[in-house]
Write an enzyme that holds these catalytic residues in place. Structure first.
Site, PDB file in Angstrom:
ATOM      1  N   GLU A   1      -2.600   5.827  12.353  1.00 54.83           N
ATOM      2  CA  GLU A   1      -1.761   6.127  11.185  1.00 54.83           C
ATOM      3  C   GLU A   1      -2.624   6.274   9.939  1.00 54.83           C
ATOM      4  O   GLU A   1      -3.570   5.510   9.744  1.00 54.83           O
ATOM      5  CB  GLU A   1      -0.754   4.974  11.020  1.00 54.83           C
ATOM      6  CG  GLU A   1       0.203   5.110   9.850  1.00 54.83           C
ATOM      7  CD  GLU A   1       1.136   3.888   9.775  1.00 54.83           C
ATOM      8  OE1 GLU A   1       1.549   3.365  10.841  1.00 54.83           O
ATOM      9  OE2 GLU A   1       1.433   3.441   8.657  1.00 54.83           O
TER      10      GLU A   1
ATOM     11  N   ASP B   1      -3.569   1.338  11.718  1.00 49.84           N
ATOM     12  CA  ASP B   1      -3.145   1.954  10.464  1.00 49.84           C
ATOM     13  C   ASP B   1      -4.345   1.835   9.531  1.00 49.84           C
ATOM     14  O   ASP B   1      -4.659   0.739   9.055  1.00 49.84           O
ATOM     15  CB  ASP B   1      -1.910   1.266   9.870  1.00 49.84           C
ATOM     16  CG  ASP B   1      -1.445   1.937   8.574  1.00 49.84           C
ATOM     17  OD1 ASP B   1      -2.109   2.909   8.137  1.00 49.84           O
ATOM     18  OD2 ASP B   1      -0.440   1.487   7.999  1.00 49.84           O
TER      19      ASP B   1
ATOM     20  N   LYS C   1       7.824  -0.191  14.383  1.00 50.40           N
ATOM     21  CA  LYS C   1       6.658  -0.885  13.830  1.00 50.40           C
ATOM     22  C   LYS C   1       7.169  -2.003  12.938  1.00 50.40           C
ATOM     23  O   LYS C   1       7.745  -1.742  11.883  1.00 50.40           O
ATOM     24  CB  LYS C   1       5.820   0.124  13.029  1.00 50.40           C
ATOM     25  CG  LYS C   1       4.523  -0.447  12.496  1.00 50.40           C
ATOM     26  CD  LYS C   1       3.819   0.538  11.566  1.00 50.40           C
ATOM     27  CE  LYS C   1       2.474  -0.021  11.120  1.00 50.40           C
ATOM     28  NZ  LYS C   1       2.014   0.577   9.853  1.00 50.40           N
TER      29      LYS C   1
ATOM     30  N   HIS D   1       8.919  -1.122   9.259  1.00 44.92           N
ATOM     31  CA  HIS D   1       9.111  -2.128   8.216  1.00 44.92           C
ATOM     32  C   HIS D   1       8.198  -1.818   7.018  1.00 44.92           C
ATOM     33  O   HIS D   1       7.425  -0.855   7.051  1.00 44.92           O
ATOM     34  CB  HIS D   1       8.763  -3.521   8.772  1.00 44.92           C
ATOM     35  CG  HIS D   1       7.300  -3.710   9.089  1.00 44.92           C
ATOM     36  ND1 HIS D   1       6.727  -4.929   9.367  1.00 44.92           N
ATOM     37  CD2 HIS D   1       6.268  -2.814   9.179  1.00 44.92           C
ATOM     38  CE1 HIS D   1       5.445  -4.798   9.592  1.00 44.92           C
ATOM     39  NE2 HIS D   1       5.133  -3.527   9.499  1.00 44.92           N
TER      40      HIS D   1
ATOM     41  N   GLU E   1      -4.723  -2.244   9.378  1.00 47.05           N
ATOM     42  CA  GLU E   1      -3.965  -2.859  10.472  1.00 47.05           C
ATOM     43  C   GLU E   1      -4.533  -2.488  11.837  1.00 47.05           C
ATOM     44  O   GLU E   1      -4.685  -1.307  12.146  1.00 47.05           O
ATOM     45  CB  GLU E   1      -2.496  -2.399  10.422  1.00 47.05           C
ATOM     46  CG  GLU E   1      -1.790  -2.796   9.137  1.00 47.05           C
ATOM     47  CD  GLU E   1      -0.435  -2.103   8.955  1.00 47.05           C
ATOM     48  OE1 GLU E   1       0.159  -1.676   9.951  1.00 47.05           O
ATOM     49  OE2 GLU E   1       0.002  -1.996   7.800  1.00 47.05           O
TER      50      GLU E   1
ATOM     51  N   GLU F   1       1.973  -9.360   6.726  1.00 46.39           N
ATOM     52  CA  GLU F   1       2.849  -9.016   7.850  1.00 46.39           C
ATOM     53  C   GLU F   1       2.677  -9.959   9.038  1.00 46.39           C
ATOM     54  O   GLU F   1       3.138  -9.668  10.136  1.00 46.39           O
ATOM     55  CB  GLU F   1       2.584  -7.571   8.280  1.00 46.39           C
ATOM     56  CG  GLU F   1       2.912  -6.566   7.180  1.00 46.39           C
ATOM     57  CD  GLU F   1       2.577  -5.128   7.565  1.00 46.39           C
ATOM     58  OE1 GLU F   1       1.980  -4.917   8.644  1.00 46.39           O
ATOM     59  OE2 GLU F   1       2.904  -4.233   6.787  1.00 46.39           O
TER      60      GLU F   1
ATOM     61  N   HIS G   1      -3.311  -5.779   2.408  1.00 48.62           N
ATOM     62  CA  HIS G   1      -2.416  -6.869   2.816  1.00 48.62           C
ATOM     63  C   HIS G   1      -3.097  -8.235   2.878  1.00 48.62           C
ATOM     64  O   HIS G   1      -2.448  -9.249   3.095  1.00 48.62           O
ATOM     65  CB  HIS G   1      -1.783  -6.564   4.176  1.00 48.62           C
ATOM     66  CG  HIS G   1      -0.863  -5.373   4.132  1.00 48.62           C
ATOM     67  ND1 HIS G   1      -0.484  -4.682   5.245  1.00 48.62           N
ATOM     68  CD2 HIS G   1      -0.253  -4.745   3.090  1.00 48.62           C
ATOM     69  CE1 HIS G   1       0.321  -3.685   4.899  1.00 48.62           C
ATOM     70  NE2 HIS G   1       0.469  -3.705   3.600  1.00 48.62           N
TER      71      HIS G   1
ATOM     72  N   SER H   1       0.868  -1.180   0.000  1.00 53.11           N
ATOM     73  CA  SER H   1       0.000   0.000   0.000  1.00 53.11           C
ATOM     74  C   SER H   1       0.902   1.227   0.000  1.00 53.11           C
ATOM     75  O   SER H   1       0.968   1.994   0.943  1.00 53.11           O
ATOM     76  CB  SER H   1      -0.967  -0.013   1.189  1.00 53.11           C
ATOM     77  OG  SER H   1      -0.329   0.269   2.404  1.00 53.11           O
TER      78      SER H   1
ATOM     79  N   ASP I   1       2.010   8.398   7.321  1.00 54.40           N
ATOM     80  CA  ASP I   1       2.876   7.460   6.580  1.00 54.40           C
ATOM     81  C   ASP I   1       2.838   7.889   5.111  1.00 54.40           C
ATOM     82  O   ASP I   1       3.729   8.608   4.641  1.00 54.40           O
ATOM     83  CB  ASP I   1       2.357   6.032   6.791  1.00 54.40           C
ATOM     84  CG  ASP I   1       2.986   4.999   5.875  1.00 54.40           C
ATOM     85  OD1 ASP I   1       4.007   5.303   5.233  1.00 54.40           O
ATOM     86  OD2 ASP I   1       2.454   3.867   5.769  1.00 54.40           O
TER      87      ASP I   1
ATOM     88  N   LYS J   1      10.174   5.367   6.942  1.00 49.76           N
ATOM     89  CA  LYS J   1      10.517   4.187   6.141  1.00 49.76           C
ATOM     90  C   LYS J   1      11.656   4.597   5.204  1.00 49.76           C
ATOM     91  O   LYS J   1      11.423   5.333   4.248  1.00 49.76           O
ATOM     92  CB  LYS J   1       9.314   3.757   5.296  1.00 49.76           C
ATOM     93  CG  LYS J   1       8.136   3.183   6.100  1.00 49.76           C
ATOM     94  CD  LYS J   1       6.913   3.014   5.205  1.00 49.76           C
ATOM     95  CE  LYS J   1       5.837   2.142   5.839  1.00 49.76           C
ATOM     96  NZ  LYS J   1       4.568   2.182   5.062  1.00 49.76           N
TER      97      LYS J   1
HETATM   98  P1  PGA Z   1       3.189  -1.229   2.874  1.00 54.12           P
HETATM   99  O1  PGA Z   1       2.195  -0.958   4.075  1.00 54.12           O
HETATM  100  O2  PGA Z   1       4.510  -1.601   3.381  1.00 54.12           O
HETATM  101  O3  PGA Z   1       2.477  -2.327   2.149  1.00 54.12           O
HETATM  102  O4  PGA Z   1       3.208   0.042   2.072  1.00 54.12           O
HETATM  103  C1  PGA Z   1       2.574  -0.724   5.365  1.00 54.12           C
HETATM  104  C2  PGA Z   1       1.922   0.512   5.854  1.00 54.12           C
HETATM  105  O5  PGA Z   1       0.997   1.052   5.218  1.00 54.12           O
HETATM  106  O6  PGA Z   1       2.332   1.008   6.900  1.00 54.12           O
HETATM  107 ZN    ZN Z   2       0.905   2.768   6.883  1.00 51.50          ZN
END
Ligand code: PGA
Ligand code: ZN
Length: 395
Positions: A270, A229, A373, A350, A152, A193, A143, A41, A297, A322
């Site tokens: 998030e 999230d 995370k 991650h 999430e 995940e 996911h 995503s 994010d 990230k």
């Molecule tokens: P992604 O999702 O690593 O698939 O982009 C994780 C997130 O949205 O935090």
């Molecule tokens: Zn996210």
């Protein structure tokens, strides 16, 4: 000696069975290895990834020769060289998968040459605070198909006394959730995940996690808090947020999230809103920012220009970090520094597609992030959690 002598790139597997890039960097007495993770995503403003074979072939010819002989201890110089060779704003020239693997491997090579763990090399003598593990126990969205609408459902053990207890508390919640799902007659697999991906609605997911954290509080005497999230950009259709049997306007979405925060005492939310709607984020942050982390994010994609916009609008009080969203360690550090300078918290994260690389456990500690995370179970997730336990031992 920290001078770079050899660099190797290879194609390796990630946790989804896809190809990703791994980089090895050798100095005369040091070695660093790192691999690029990948998102599902992904935010629309992220640095760009190139197909692995093409990216490696191009890098072997056009990037690696210019890095040999550089000083790995000069991280900014190394990263600037990557940016210069790439020549674009978003790493679409050489690929952010190449740049992030090289950039992190370089830091690890320098740390190794100096005989220091990475968290110490980057964080210095004053790196002392451990990040708390934040992980998802139920998930859906991009996911896992046909599961929850919110991407999430996260837990974070605010009441844990050390990292070991924290990691095991999250795992205990994960285990209890499976038992509770069974009781409800819901068998299920896991998402990308490692979170359970049952065919249940979001309301039941909240209930099950609340029950599971209650059980863990009784058994382990550890308070575990809940977070989300939402990954709301995945629901945004240009006008509204589309849920399976409901459509929410921006105002409805803000009210819905604020209601969830109060109903379930959420400590972390998030991407509750569309990734370019700074104003809506600001409205929500104004309503709940005193009692909950409002984290961007896809909103910030670890980039200082977007974090700066967020600061000006007071759009959030937390930034997800990230490294592969921006492409280098220097850019990652600048994002963290800008956030902290303005009183925002940071969460090192991650991606849904991961390897057993443990670098983010070191970055989270070195950069004083409040949370790491990285999921709760699964080989590529526990690699990082177990590393966090080892780091705490060294502190
Ligand atoms: P992604 O999702 O690593 O698939 O982009 C994780 C997130 O949205 O935090
Ligand atoms: Zn996210």
């Amino acid at each position: 000696m920290t001078i770079i002598e050899v660099i190797e790139l290879r194609k390796i597997l990630d946790s989804r069975g896809n190809a990703t890039v791994e980089a090895d960097i050798y100095t005369s007495d040091g070695f660093g290895r790192s691999a690029a993770p990948s998102g599902a995503s992904t935010g629309m403003f992220e640095a760009k990834v190139l197909p692995v074979d093409e990216a490696i072939n191009n890098a072997l010819e056009n990037v690696i020769p210019a890095l040999i002989g550089m000083d790995s201890a000069d991280q900014e110089g190394f990263d600037e060289q990557l940016r210069d060779i790439d020549g674009t704003a978003n790493f679409s020239g050489i690929g952010a998968n190449i740049s992030v693997a090289l950039s992190l491997a370089n830091a690890k090579a320098a740390a190794s040459s100096m005989d220091m763990p990475l968290f110490r090399y980057l964080g210095g003598a004053f790196a002392k605070e451990m990040p708390l593990p934040l992980g998802n126990v139920i998930g859906g969205g991009a996911h896992a198909a046909n599961a929850t609408e919110i991407q999430e459902f996260l837990v974070v053990p605010g009441g844990a006394s050390d990292t070991e207890e924290a990691v095991f508390a999250n795992a205990a919640v994960h285990r209890h959730v499976r038992e509770l799902l069974k009781k409800h007659g819901k068998s299920c697999g896991k998402g990308d995940e490692g979170a359970w991906a049952p065919q249940i609605d979001d309301a039941l997911a909240f209930e099950l996690i609340a029950e599971a954290t209650g059980l863990v509080a009784d058994e382990m005497n550890v308070e575990v808090d809940m977070g989300l999230d939402v990954a709301a950009s995945q629901m945004w259709d240009g006008t509204n947020y589309k849920y399976r049997s409901k459509v929410r306007s921006t105002e409805d979405q803000i009210a819905y999230i604020a209601e969830l925060v109060d109903k379930y005492n959420l400590v972390y939310v998030e991407d509750p809103l569309f990734e370019d709607d700074f104003d809506a984020f600001a409205e929500l942050n104004n309503q709940i920012g005193d009692r909950c982390l409002v984290c961007g994010d896809d909103l910030f994609v670890t980039q200082v220009e977007r974090i700066q916009q967020g600061i000006e609008k007071d759009a959030a009080n937390c930034v997800l970090i990230k490294p592969n969203q921006v492409g280098t360690l220097t850019d990652t550090f600048e994002a963290v520094r800008l956030a902290h300078t303005h009183g925002m918290d940071t969460v090192m994260s991650h991606r849904s597609g991961e390897t057993t690389d443990t670098t983010i456990a070191h970055l989270a500690t070195a950069f004083s992030c409040v949370f790491l995370k990285c999921g709760v179970v699964g080989g590529e997730r526990i690699a990082k959690l177990n590393e966090l336990i080892r780091i705490e031992e060294q502190l």
